[in-house]
Motif scaffolding. Structure first.
Motif, mmCIF file in Angstrom:
data_model
loop_
_atom_site.group_PDB
_atom_site.id
_atom_site.type_symbol
_atom_site.label_atom_id
_atom_site.label_comp_id
_atom_site.label_asym_id
_atom_site.label_seq_id
_atom_site.Cartn_x
_atom_site.Cartn_y
_atom_site.Cartn_z
ATOM 1 N N LEU A 28 25.496 44.970 14.577
ATOM 2 C CA LEU A 28 24.265 45.003 13.794
ATOM 3 C C LEU A 28 23.143 45.721 14.535
ATOM 4 C CD1 LEU A 28 24.309 41.434 12.200
ATOM 5 C CD2 LEU A 28 24.981 43.621 11.148
ATOM 6 N N ASP A 32 22.911 47.912 9.937
ATOM 7 C CA ASP A 32 23.118 46.757 9.066
ATOM 8 C C ASP A 32 24.520 46.850 8.478
ATOM 9 O OD1 ASP A 32 20.464 46.357 9.631
ATOM 10 O OD2 ASP A 32 19.752 46.741 7.591
ATOM 11 N N LEU A 38 31.839 43.576 8.180
ATOM 12 C CA LEU A 38 32.001 42.897 9.466
ATOM 13 C C LEU A 38 33.372 42.232 9.563
ATOM 14 C CD1 LEU A 38 28.456 41.309 9.839
ATOM 15 C CD2 LEU A 38 29.388 43.208 11.184
ATOM 16 N N VAL A 62 20.214 36.587 13.256
ATOM 17 C CA VAL A 62 20.640 37.447 12.143
ATOM 18 C C VAL A 62 19.952 36.963 10.881
ATOM 19 C CG1 VAL A 62 22.642 37.960 10.667
ATOM 20 C CG2 VAL A 62 22.881 38.065 13.131
ATOM 21 N N THR A 64 20.222 37.531 6.505
ATOM 22 C CA THR A 64 21.072 38.081 5.457
ATOM 23 C C THR A 64 20.277 38.176 4.168
ATOM 24 O OG1 THR A 64 21.928 35.922 4.753
ATOM 25 C CG2 THR A 64 23.185 37.092 6.448
ATOM 26 N N THR A 72 24.184 41.440 2.779
ATOM 27 C CA THR A 72 23.979 42.362 3.886
ATOM 28 C C THR A 72 23.354 41.612 5.068
ATOM 29 O OG1 THR A 72 23.704 44.193 2.364
ATOM 30 C CG2 THR A 72 22.865 44.519 4.589
ATOM 31 N N CYS A 73 23.849 41.910 6.238
ATOM 32 C CA CYS A 73 23.373 41.274 7.470
ATOM 33 C C CYS A 73 22.609 42.293 8.303
ATOM 34 C CB CYS A 73 24.553 40.781 8.298
ATOM 35 S SG CYS A 73 25.690 39.723 7.407
ATOM 36 N N LYS A 74 21.566 41.811 8.970
ATOM 37 C CA LYS A 74 20.838 42.642 9.928
ATOM 38 C C LYS A 74 20.327 41.751 11.040
ATOM 39 C CE LYS A 74 17.138 42.942 6.628
ATOM 40 N NZ LYS A 74 16.263 43.846 5.916
#
Length: 117
Positions: A28, A32, A38, A62, A64, A72-74
């Motif tokens: 990440l 993203d 992932l 993190v 989401t 979506t994850c960042k």
């Protein structure tokens, strides 16, 4: 010594204790990614990756966002300053102890040298 939020440190170190979660943070850090992306990258099931992301999210590392069916994850906004400061305080403590040990060893070497002459 500085007081730290034990709960926060526990959550952070628990999250960082797993190699997959550390890998997710590295990934990440580059870009993203969706939970599906992932999961594929780490050869895991979606359920397994959701659990890892959940631990990271609880620790604030993190965030989401769900848009439609894609989550979506960042990287989270929280940085690891408190954790780094905690580690640094112990690094300084151990450095001081090793410095003292070095002095003792040098004194013993000098005494041994003096006794041998």
């Amino acid at each position: 010594m500085v007081q730290y939020s034990k709960t926060r440190l526990d959550a952070s170190f628990a999250a960082l204790s797993d190699a997959t979660r550390r890998g997710v943070l590295e990934q990440l850090g580059r870009a993203d990614a969706s939970i599906t992306e992932l999961a594929e990258k780490f050869h895991m099931t979606l359920t397994g990756m959701k659990k890892h992301v959940g631990v990271l999210e609880q620790a604030g590392l993190v965030t989401t966002e769900k848009v439609g069916r894609v989550r979506t994850c960042k990287l989270g906004v929280r940085r690891l300053e408190e954790e780094a400061a905690w580690i640094e305080s112990y690094r300084q403590l151990w450095d001081a102890r090793f410095d003292e040990l070095d002095k003792i060893v040098e004194e013993l070497k000098q005494k041994e040298k003096d006794d041998g002459e």
